[in-house]
Design a protein around this motif. Structure first.
Motif, PDB file in Angstrom:
ATOM      1  N   LYS A  30       1.029  -1.235  -0.027  1.00  0.00           N
ATOM      2  CA  LYS A  30       0.086  -0.015  -0.095  1.00  0.00           C
ATOM      3  C   LYS A  30       0.743   0.999   0.007  1.00  0.00           C
ATOM      4  O   LYS A  30       0.319   2.283  -0.017  1.00  0.00           O
ATOM      5  CB  LYS A  30      -0.786  -0.109   1.275  1.00  0.00           C
ATOM      6  N   GLY A  31       2.120   1.136   0.031  1.00  0.00           N
ATOM      7  CA  GLY A  31       3.015   2.245   0.034  1.00  0.00           C
ATOM      8  C   GLY A  31       3.556   2.660   1.274  1.00  0.00           C
ATOM      9  O   GLY A  31       3.811   3.759   1.542  1.00  0.00           O
ATOM     10  N   GLU A  32       2.904   1.943   2.379  1.00  0.00           N
ATOM     11  CA  GLU A  32       3.443   2.726   3.590  1.00  0.00           C
ATOM     12  C   GLU A  32       4.793   2.253   4.121  1.00  0.00           C
ATOM     13  O   GLU A  32       5.525   1.639   3.351  1.00  0.00           O
ATOM     14  CB  GLU A  32       2.509   1.971   4.877  1.00  0.00           C
ATOM     15  N   SER A  33       5.197   3.217   5.156  1.00  0.00           N
ATOM     16  CA  SER A  33       6.661   2.914   5.448  1.00  0.00           C
ATOM     17  C   SER A  33       6.877   3.313   6.885  1.00  0.00           C
ATOM     18  O   SER A  33       5.927   3.630   7.315  1.00  0.00           O
ATOM     19  CB  SER A  33       7.657   3.935   4.803  1.00  0.00           C
ATOM     20  N   GLY A  34       8.196   2.815   7.288  1.00  0.00           N
ATOM     21  CA  GLY A  34       8.419   3.314   8.828  1.00  0.00           C
ATOM     22  C   GLY A  34       7.973   2.261   9.454  1.00  0.00           C
ATOM     23  O   GLY A  34       7.600   2.445  10.927  1.00  0.00           O
ATOM     24  N   PHE A  35       7.729   1.059   9.271  1.00  0.00           N
ATOM     25  CA  PHE A  35       7.382  -0.031  10.076  1.00  0.00           C
ATOM     26  C   PHE A  35       8.552  -1.019  10.409  1.00  0.00           C
ATOM     27  O   PHE A  35       9.539  -0.898   9.752  1.00  0.00           O
ATOM     28  CB  PHE A  35       6.132  -1.066   9.567  1.00  0.00           C
ATOM     29  N   ALA A  36       8.194  -1.644  11.556  1.00  0.00           N
ATOM     30  CA  ALA A  36       9.356  -2.719  12.113  1.00  0.00           C
ATOM     31  C   ALA A  36       9.590  -4.146  11.005  1.00  0.00           C
ATOM     32  O   ALA A  36       8.797  -4.279  10.351  1.00  0.00           O
ATOM     33  CB  ALA A  36       9.278  -2.906  13.572  1.00  0.00           C
ATOM     34  N   LYS A  37      10.687  -4.634  11.337  1.00  0.00           N
ATOM     35  CA  LYS A  37      10.999  -5.778  10.741  1.00  0.00           C
ATOM     36  C   LYS A  37      10.359  -7.012  11.278  1.00  0.00           C
ATOM     37  O   LYS A  37      10.307  -7.060  12.543  1.00  0.00           O
ATOM     38  CB  LYS A  37      12.376  -6.165  10.788  1.00  0.00           C
ATOM     39  N   ALA A  38       9.676  -7.723  10.494  1.00  0.00           N
ATOM     40  CA  ALA A  38       8.920  -9.019  11.121  1.00  0.00           C
ATOM     41  C   ALA A  38       9.933 -10.008  11.695  1.00  0.00           C
ATOM     42  O   ALA A  38      10.778 -10.381  10.992  1.00  0.00           O
ATOM     43  CB  ALA A  38       8.023  -9.578  10.130  1.00  0.00           C
ATOM     44  N   PRO A  39       9.704 -10.423  12.789  1.00  0.00           N
ATOM     45  CA  PRO A  39      10.846 -11.634  13.534  1.00  0.00           C
ATOM     46  C   PRO A  39      10.529 -12.786  12.702  1.00  0.00           C
ATOM     47  O   PRO A  39       9.361 -13.245  12.126  1.00  0.00           O
ATOM     48  CB  PRO A  39      10.210 -11.538  14.954  1.00  0.00           C
ATOM     49  N   SER A  40      11.458 -13.613  12.849  1.00  0.00           N
ATOM     50  CA  SER A  40      11.311 -14.975  12.054  1.00  0.00           C
ATOM     51  C   SER A  40      10.652 -16.108  13.292  1.00  0.00           C
ATOM     52  O   SER A  40      10.662 -15.600  14.345  1.00  0.00           O
ATOM     53  CB  SER A  40      12.825 -15.585  11.868  1.00  0.00           C
ATOM     54  N   THR A  41      10.218 -17.255  12.877  1.00  0.00           N
ATOM     55  CA  THR A  41       9.691 -18.012  13.716  1.00  0.00           C
ATOM     56  C   THR A  41      10.485 -18.448  14.940  1.00  0.00           C
ATOM     57  O   THR A  41      10.171 -18.623  15.867  1.00  0.00           O
ATOM     58  CB  THR A  41       9.307 -19.333  13.077  1.00  0.00           C
ATOM     59  N   GLY A  42      11.845 -18.646  14.590  1.00  0.00           N
ATOM     60  CA  GLY A  42      12.955 -19.011  15.667  1.00  0.00           C
ATOM     61  C   GLY A  42      13.015 -18.140  16.816  1.00  0.00           C
ATOM     62  O   GLY A  42      13.133 -18.219  17.799  1.00  0.00           O
ATOM     63  N   VAL A  43      12.849 -16.830  16.255  1.00  0.00           N
ATOM     64  CA  VAL A  43      13.182 -15.497  17.059  1.00  0.00           C
ATOM     65  C   VAL A  43      11.876 -15.551  18.083  1.00  0.00           C
ATOM     66  O   VAL A  43      11.977 -15.198  19.208  1.00  0.00           O
ATOM     67  CB  VAL A  43      13.331 -14.279  16.335  1.00  0.00           C
ATOM     68  N   ILE A  44      10.808 -15.595  17.570  1.00  0.00           N
ATOM     69  CA  ILE A  44       9.445 -15.441  18.249  1.00  0.00           C
ATOM     70  C   ILE A  44       9.524 -16.555  19.245  1.00  0.00           C
ATOM     71  O   ILE A  44       9.275 -16.363  20.529  1.00  0.00           O
ATOM     72  CB  ILE A  44       8.253 -15.774  17.281  1.00  0.00           C
TER      73      ILE A  44
END
Length: 379
Positions: A30-44
């Protein structure tokens, strides 16, 4: 890390990772920006595992209350950086918990060379940032910051012991779902402090927090029809109606970004939510005029006694089900359901002492009262 694994963390992590990946991918499209990186399954899984076992320990006689945000120091706004990073361990979380237990403080966690480490604390985090909250032993809530950053964070999953609840947005798309529920599910979410639904969310959070049990009735403005369903004389009438919250919300919008205005709004919300702890119902208009509190609810003259409601819990695997009202709770739930049956334009919010929270509204399509159990959304 803990020597033993928390099985619910292993089971829930892939679904949580998929949720964040989809969420951020849709935002990018949608052209949005400024959001965080999604964590991986292992990190979660590793973060949940550490937080769960830490929640079962005690530091100086107190159970840890922890909020962890997954982001790098570079993504944080004005972070408090530790002089040296710490490994993400149960012991480290337990020791740090007394210093970060106040609301709004997150422990910053990031990954480097395959290892998770704690780098400091942060108050402001990016959009869609992964957040894990521990508010009591064994209770883990996964959530994220809303896109606009206003109001309560959006819950994704609740893990309690071996129970996993993944929240289901599709429940918010049901016909005649209350706006409060759709907002909590981040569907057409309110984007300003003075949004009436956002205020109802903050009232619900505060009502649940005081743990006394509560009933708030939200009625149409400029109508006295609600008085047909309460015992007279009123024990605690408010005359003239208390309008402080209404006046704040209808003030010059230029003031709404001012921290003193926001503090005043929070104080007025706490003021009204506090009155709901008094035995009986608190009555407020949808335009936030307070009419009375401590009201005893009765069935409207010639109205039928309600027996069943359509029960909805917005979690995966749960379907709308007709239930007898006594299956939901005690006298507050019965009073709320009867009031909505007698006054279909109203909304009823019920907080139980055990932490359950239920929203009652009328479904014209189903021709019955709906009961939405939303405590999983308010944690």
């Amino acid at each position: 890390m803990a020597s033993s694994s928390y099985q619910a963390a292993h089971l829930a992590s892939p679904r949580i990772e998929q949720h964040f990946s989809d969420l951020i991918a849709q935002a990018g499209a949608k052209g949005e920006s400024g959001f965080a990186k999604a964590p991986s399954t292992g990190v979660i899984e590793e973060i949940i595992n550490a937080a769960f076992w830490a929640s079962l320990r005690k530091e100086e006689g107190h159970s840890p209350r922890i909020s962890i945000a997954f982001l790098s120091p570079q993504q944080a706004e004005q972070p408090l950086l530790f002089g040296k990073t710490l490994p993400l361990t149960v012991s480290a979380l337990t020791k740090l918990a007394p210093g970060i237990e106040r609301a709004g403080i997150h422990l910053g966690v990031w990954e480097q060379n395959g290892e998770l480490f704690i780098w400091g604390t942060v108050l402001k985090i990016p959009n869609y940032c992964f957040v894990l909250d521990v508010s009591e032993p064994g209770l883990i809530v996964i959530k994220h910051r809303r896109l606009q950053g206003f109001g309560k964070y959006t819950n994704i999953a609740v893990l309690k012991g071996d129970e996993i609840k993944m929240l289901n947005k599709d429940c918010g798309r049901l016909q005649e779902c209350p706006a409060l529920v759709t907002a909590l599910l981040d569907i057409h979410a309110p984007c300003s402090f003075n949004d009436g639904v956002n205020v109802q969310i903050q009232l619900a959070v505060s009502m649940r927090a005081h743990r006394h049990g509560a009933l708030l009735l939200v009625v149409p403005p400029q109508s006295d029809d609600w008085k047909q369903s309460v015992v007279h004389p009123l024990q605690y009438p408010v005359y003239p109606s208390f309008d402080a919250l209404h006046l704040l919300l209808t003030s010059d919008t230029a003031m709404h970004n001012d921290q003193f205005w926001q503090l005043s709004l929070r104080n007025e919300i706490e003021n009204i939510a506090g009155l709901t702890a008094i035995d009986g119902a608190t009555v407020m208009s949808s335009q936030h005029h307070l009419y009375a509190f401590g009201c005893k609810i009765v069935r409207k003259a010639k109205a039928e006694t309600i027996e069943k409601v359509l029960f909805v819990e917005p979690v995966l695997g749960s379907k709308p089900t007709q239930k007898f009202i006594y299956e939901l709770g005690g006298t507050r739930h019965l009073a709320a359901a009867q009031f909505i049956a007698d006054h279909p334009q109203a909304l009823a919010m019920v907080a139980s002492q055990d932490g359950h929270f239920t929203i009652f509204n009328w479904s014209a399509q189903q021709q019955m009262v709906q009961a939405y159990r939303i405590d999983s959304l308010l944690m």
